[in-house]
Design a protein around this motif. Structure first.
Motif, PDB file in Angstrom:
ATOM      1  N   ASP A 178      31.922  -8.452  12.456  1.00 26.98           N
ATOM      2  CA  ASP A 178      30.668  -7.706  12.359  1.00 26.98           C
ATOM      3  C   ASP A 178      30.541  -7.047  10.990  1.00 26.98           C
ATOM      4  OD1 ASP A 178      29.924  -8.254  14.994  1.00 26.98           O
ATOM      5  OD2 ASP A 178      30.846  -6.419  15.770  1.00 26.98           O
ATOM      6  N   PRO A 179      29.299  -6.788  10.558  1.00 28.28           N
ATOM      7  CA  PRO A 179      29.112  -6.012   9.325  1.00 28.28           C
ATOM      8  C   PRO A 179      29.874  -4.687   9.432  1.00 28.28           C
ATOM      9  CG  PRO A 179      27.021  -6.893  10.089  1.00 28.28           C
ATOM     10  CD  PRO A 179      28.028  -7.163  11.170  1.00 28.28           C
ATOM     11  N   GLY A 180      30.305  -4.180   8.307  1.00 26.95           N
ATOM     12  CA  GLY A 180      31.137  -2.978   8.278  1.00 26.95           C
ATOM     13  C   GLY A 180      30.523  -1.770   8.962  1.00 26.95           C
ATOM     14  N   GLU A 181      29.195  -1.670   8.991  1.00 30.47           N
ATOM     15  CA  GLU A 181      28.543  -0.515   9.617  1.00 30.47           C
ATOM     16  C   GLU A 181      28.882  -0.412  11.098  1.00 30.47           C
ATOM     17  OE1 GLU A 181      26.290  -1.384   5.913  1.00 30.47           O
ATOM     18  OE2 GLU A 181      27.119  -2.618   7.519  1.00 30.47           O
ATOM     19  N   ALA A 182      29.034  -1.557  11.783  1.00 26.57           N
ATOM     20  CA  ALA A 182      29.374  -1.537  13.211  1.00 26.57           C
ATOM     21  C   ALA A 182      30.782  -0.967  13.416  1.00 26.57           C
ATOM     22  CB  ALA A 182      29.259  -2.936  13.806  1.00 26.57           C
ATOM     23  N   THR A 183      31.700  -1.327  12.546  1.00 25.90           N
ATOM     24  CA  THR A 183      33.064  -0.798  12.624  1.00 25.90           C
ATOM     25  C   THR A 183      33.096   0.667  12.211  1.00 25.90           C
ATOM     26  OG1 THR A 183      33.909  -2.997  12.113  1.00 25.90           O
ATOM     27  CG2 THR A 183      35.428  -1.140  11.827  1.00 25.90           C
ATOM     28  N   LEU A 184      32.312   1.019  11.203  1.00 29.84           N
ATOM     29  CA  LEU A 184      32.265   2.401  10.722  1.00 29.84           C
ATOM     30  C   LEU A 184      31.937   3.374  11.849  1.00 29.84           C
ATOM     31  CD1 LEU A 184      32.261   4.558   8.494  1.00 29.84           C
ATOM     32  CD2 LEU A 184      29.870   3.924   8.026  1.00 29.84           C
ATOM     33  N   ILE A 185      30.999   3.029  12.703  1.00 34.59           N
ATOM     34  CA  ILE A 185      30.632   3.937  13.786  1.00 34.59           C
ATOM     35  C   ILE A 185      31.825   4.212  14.691  1.00 34.59           C
ATOM     36  CG2 ILE A 185      29.190   4.234  15.836  1.00 34.59           C
ATOM     37  CD1 ILE A 185      26.976   2.765  14.288  1.00 34.59           C
TER      38      ILE A 185
END
Length: 177
Positions: A37-44
Motif C-alpha cells: 500500500d502507499p505509505g500513507e496507509a501504513t503511516l496511519i
C-alpha cells in the motif's frame, strides 16, 4: 453524509480507503513494502501506536454505512510548544470533488479549536488548503520541517494562538519515510 470519530471497527476500512486514495497519487509516500500500500496507509497505523495519537482528531465521513473519507491530526510541536499536524486526508476516489474532504477539514479544525489547540500544520496544495485559512509557513513565524517543501508546508492558526514561532515538527512516525 455524517462526520464522526473513528471507531475501533473502522481501522481496516480506513486502511483500504487511504490506500485507494493515495494509490498513484503524484506526491504519495512510497510503500513500506515493495508492491504494498502507499505509505500513507501504513503511516496511519504507525500513528495509532504512537504517543502523538489523539483519538478525538481521527474523523471519518460516512455515507450509507460506508466510510468514504478520513482525516487525522496528531500531536506535533513548534520547538517545544504543542501544535497539531494534519494528515493524511483521504477521500474515496469515486467520492472526490463532492465536498467530503472539505467537510472533514472543517470538522477537524473546529474540533481542534474547541479543544484549545493553537496552531495546525500540513503539507499540501496551497490553492486547495487556502480555503480553510492555511497560509504558507514562510509567511509566518513557523519554519517548515523541510525547506524544500516551500509553500506546500502551510500553517493555520486557531483562536488560542499566542504567536509562537519556531520549527514545526510532525509526530515521530512521519520521520520513518
Amino acid at each position: 453524509m455524517l462526520i464522526r470519530r473513528e471507531r475501533s471497527g473502522d481501522i481496516e476500512a480506513i486502511r483500504v480507503l487511504t490506500a485507494a486514495a493515495f494509490r498513484g497519487a503524484e506526491h504519495s509516500a512510497p510503500p513500506v513494502e515493495p508492491g504494498g500500500d502507499p505509505g500513507e496507509a501504513t503511516l496511519i497505523s504507525w500513528l495509532r501506536d504512537d504517543a502523538a495519537w489523539i483519538p478525538e482528531f481521527s474523523l471519518v465521513a460516512v455515507e450509507e454505512d460506508a466510510i468514504i473519507g478520513h482525516v487525522v491530526a496528531t500531536r506535533a510541536h513548534i520547538d517545544s510548544s504543542p501544535a497539531l499536524g494534519i494528515g493524511p486526508v483521504s477521500v474515496q476516489p469515486g467520492q472526490q470533488g463532492r465536498g467530503v474532504g472539505s467537510a472533514l477539514m472543517h470538522a477537524v479544525l473546529g474540533a481542534a479549536d474547541a479543544r484549545g489547540e493553537t496552531v495546525v500544520g500540513l503539507l499540501g496544495e496551497p490553492a486547495y488548503y487556502a480555503r480553510f485559512g492555511f497560509v504558507p509557513a514562510s509567511a509566518t513565524a513557523v519554519s517548515s520541517p523541510e525547506s524544500e517543501w516551500g509553500d506546500f508546508f502551510q500553517i493555520r492558526t486557531l483562536s488560542d494562538y499566542d504567536g509562537q514561532g519556531g520549527t514545526f515538527q510532525y509526530a515521530g512516525p512521519f520521520d520513518r519515510f
